[in-house]
Design a protein around this motif. Structure first.
Motif, PDB file in Angstrom:
ATOM      1  N   THR B 179     -25.341 -30.060 -24.672  1.00  0.00           N
ATOM      2  CA  THR B 179     -25.051 -29.177 -23.535  1.00  0.00           C
ATOM      3  C   THR B 179     -25.361 -29.857 -22.203  1.00  0.00           C
ATOM      4  OG1 THR B 179     -25.787 -27.425 -24.988  1.00  0.00           O
ATOM      5  CG2 THR B 179     -25.266 -26.801 -22.752  1.00  0.00           C
ATOM      6  N   SER B 180     -26.452 -30.615 -22.193  1.00  0.00           N
ATOM      7  CA  SER B 180     -26.845 -31.316 -20.976  1.00  0.00           C
ATOM      8  C   SER B 180     -25.760 -32.316 -20.551  1.00  0.00           C
ATOM      9  CB  SER B 180     -28.180 -32.033 -21.222  1.00  0.00           C
ATOM     10  OG  SER B 180     -28.605 -32.739 -20.097  1.00  0.00           O
ATOM     11  N   ALA B 183     -22.516 -30.507 -19.469  1.00  0.00           N
ATOM     12  CA  ALA B 183     -22.671 -29.886 -18.154  1.00  0.00           C
ATOM     13  C   ALA B 183     -22.487 -30.887 -17.012  1.00  0.00           C
ATOM     14  CB  ALA B 183     -24.055 -29.230 -18.042  1.00  0.00           C
ATOM     15  N   GLU B 241     -20.957 -23.665 -24.235  1.00  0.00           N
ATOM     16  CA  GLU B 241     -20.805 -23.302 -22.824  1.00  0.00           C
ATOM     17  C   GLU B 241     -22.171 -23.422 -22.154  1.00  0.00           C
ATOM     18  OE1 GLU B 241     -18.340 -21.937 -19.613  1.00  0.00           O
ATOM     19  OE2 GLU B 241     -17.873 -22.723 -21.608  1.00  0.00           O
ATOM     20  N   PRO B 242     -22.322 -24.390 -21.256  1.00  0.00           N
ATOM     21  CA  PRO B 242     -23.606 -24.481 -20.547  1.00  0.00           C
ATOM     22  C   PRO B 242     -23.873 -23.187 -19.774  1.00  0.00           C
ATOM     23  CG  PRO B 242     -22.279 -26.455 -20.190  1.00  0.00           C
ATOM     24  CD  PRO B 242     -21.393 -25.450 -20.868  1.00  0.00           C
ATOM     25  N   TRP B 244     -23.982 -21.754 -16.856  1.00  0.00           N
ATOM     26  CA  TRP B 244     -23.569 -22.136 -15.503  1.00  0.00           C
ATOM     27  C   TRP B 244     -24.291 -21.374 -14.406  1.00  0.00           C
ATOM     28  CZ3 TRP B 244     -21.737 -26.632 -15.804  1.00  0.00           C
ATOM     29  CH2 TRP B 244     -20.783 -27.019 -16.750  1.00  0.00           C
ATOM     30  N   TRP B 247     -26.449 -23.605 -12.677  1.00  0.00           N
ATOM     31  CA  TRP B 247     -25.817 -24.875 -12.295  1.00  0.00           C
ATOM     32  C   TRP B 247     -26.099 -25.244 -10.839  1.00  0.00           C
ATOM     33  CZ3 TRP B 247     -23.903 -29.272 -13.731  1.00  0.00           C
ATOM     34  CH2 TRP B 247     -22.996 -29.970 -12.928  1.00  0.00           C
ATOM     35  N   ARG B 253     -26.678 -30.574 -12.872  1.00  0.00           N
ATOM     36  CA  ARG B 253     -27.419 -30.126 -14.047  1.00  0.00           C
ATOM     37  C   ARG B 253     -27.560 -28.613 -14.032  1.00  0.00           C
ATOM     38  NH1 ARG B 253     -33.168 -32.603 -14.319  1.00  0.00           N
ATOM     39  NH2 ARG B 253     -33.775 -30.692 -15.370  1.00  0.00           N
ATOM     40  N   VAL B 254     -27.807 -28.046 -15.213  1.00  0.00           N
ATOM     41  CA  VAL B 254     -27.911 -26.590 -15.308  1.00  0.00           C
ATOM     42  C   VAL B 254     -29.354 -26.102 -15.306  1.00  0.00           C
ATOM     43  CG1 VAL B 254     -25.719 -26.119 -16.445  1.00  0.00           C
ATOM     44  CG2 VAL B 254     -27.700 -26.724 -17.830  1.00  0.00           C
TER      45      VAL B 254
END
Lengths: 99, 278
Positions: B179-180, B183, B241-242, B244, B247, B253-254
């Motif tokens: 995810t990182s 994103a 899905e990060p 957001w 964000w 980054r998130v």
């Protein structure tokens, strides 16, 4: 089986390189790697002493002996240029003690 | 609307909005490169083979070189390179969350190598024919070196996937980093990516660049038995899905926070502070 990874099918690859298009390939050394992708990466990052025009690797066991019965690259002799020069060797080319 | 063919020779020719956006992107790229270099360097000794250790050493040097080149460009964007490199707090680093703390396993390093390093490379590729010309030569050299980073990551991913234990370790390490890395490109309407794509500074917006990365890493992940990405009619996609809502377009980054204490001391060079020459 290699101690380092515990993984079974690491192979020795012979590394060849040349500095210019007009040069012949030199045998510059070897790398041990589990697959051709990593052999290519290791060769490029290990033998970075020159700005090579071209480098290639091949598994040692893909070479066929022509005049001797022993597998190529397994006899002594002058080390490849990456590991010193012929002047360091006690033996004439091609007649060293088995590695 | 400006003429999209005119090349920019320096940062001062950019509009303020574009200059701020490109400055932020470059800072995030430089910070990620600097921290990634530290992670590679941790494995120079202790990698699974001597050759792998040499590769980590070479990749660490490459990353620090790339970081240094990009930090030095930031002077023209109103940043003080010395401050950037040595004087910031954790929350001021624009680096991916997955770099905040030290990994402990080789598969975790390979996740950074294959997923994050490739994400940064794909981003640099979008600058390859940028209207911002000063970056062209630098990007070419960097991409040349990064070819081998990608192949190292690909080679080791395939290697680890050969055994059951390796597949489990890969799935955990890559799952944690996923995810990182996903994103990094931002949401589809990401402010910075949109400005830069519209201005012709980068060749694709967030969605396009993310898609390019997924197409690069997806087939290798799939072949290694990981279902982080899948191919549909539109190309490679990820169902993850990060978050957001957290964000930050500038920091790319998130998550809030930043590098942990140990990482921060290393990245700033705190131990060598007395040796710094102004």
């Amino acid at each position: 089986m290699t101690m380092a990874t515990g993984l079974s099918d690491e192979r020795i690859y012979e590394v060849f390189a040349r500095k210019n298009r007009v040069d012949r390939f030199e045998h510059v050394g070897t790398v041990t790697a589990p697959n051709p992708d990593l052999a290519r990466v290791y060769a490029w990052q290990t033998y970075d002493e020159a700005k090579w025009f071209e480098m290639a690797v091949a598994p040692r066991d893909s070479f066929y002996a022509v005049n001797l019965t022993q597998r190529p690259f397994t006899l002594g002799g002058p080390p490849p240029v990456g590991e010193g020069s012929a002047a360091d060797s006690d033996s004439p080319p091609g007649y060293g003690t088995p590695a | 609307m400006s003429d999209t063919k005119t090349a920019y020779k320096s940062a001062s020719e950019l509009s303020e909005e574009t200059r701020n956006a490109l400055g932020a992107l470059l800072l995030a790229l430089a910070d990620n490169k600097r921290l990634l270099g530290i992670r590679y360097s941790d494995w120079i000794l202790g990698a699974p083979s001597v050759e792998a250790g040499i590769a980590c050493s070479a990749m660490a040097q490459d990353e620090w070189g790339h970081g240094r080149i990009v930090y030095s460009m930031l002077k023209d964007f109103g940043f003080d390179p010395h401050h950037l490199e040595h004087e910031r707090e954790a929350e001021e680093y624009h680096s991916a969350g997955v770099l905040d703390s030290d990994g402990t396993s080789w598969p975790e390093l390979i996740a950074l190598n294959f997923l994050l390093d490739t994400a940064l490379t794909v981003q640099f590729e979008t600058l390859h024919e940028s209207r911002f010309e000063p970056i062209h030569y630098k990007v070419r050299k960097l991409l040349d070196e990064e070819r081998f980073h990608f192949e190292h990551g690909r080679g080791w991913t395939a290697r680890l996937a050969e055994t059951e234990a390796g597949r489990e370790a890969l799935a955990e390490a890559f799952g944690n980093a996923w995810t990182s890395c996903l994103a990094w490109f931002g949401p589809d309407d990401d402010a910075i990516a949109t400005v830069l794509a519209t201005e012709g500074i980068v060749s694709g917006d967030a969605a396009a660049t993310r898609g390019r990365w997924l197409a690069r890493v997806g087939p290798v992940l799939s072949a290694a038995g990981m279902d982080l990405a899948r191919e549909d009619a539109d190309g490679w996609v990820s169902d993850a899905e990060p978050n957001w809502s957290a964000w930050s377009t500038e920091r790319r980054r998130v998550s809030t926070g930043g590098p942990d204490e140990d990482t921060l001391a290393r990245v700033r060079g705190d131990r060598n502070r007395s040796l710094l020459i102004d």
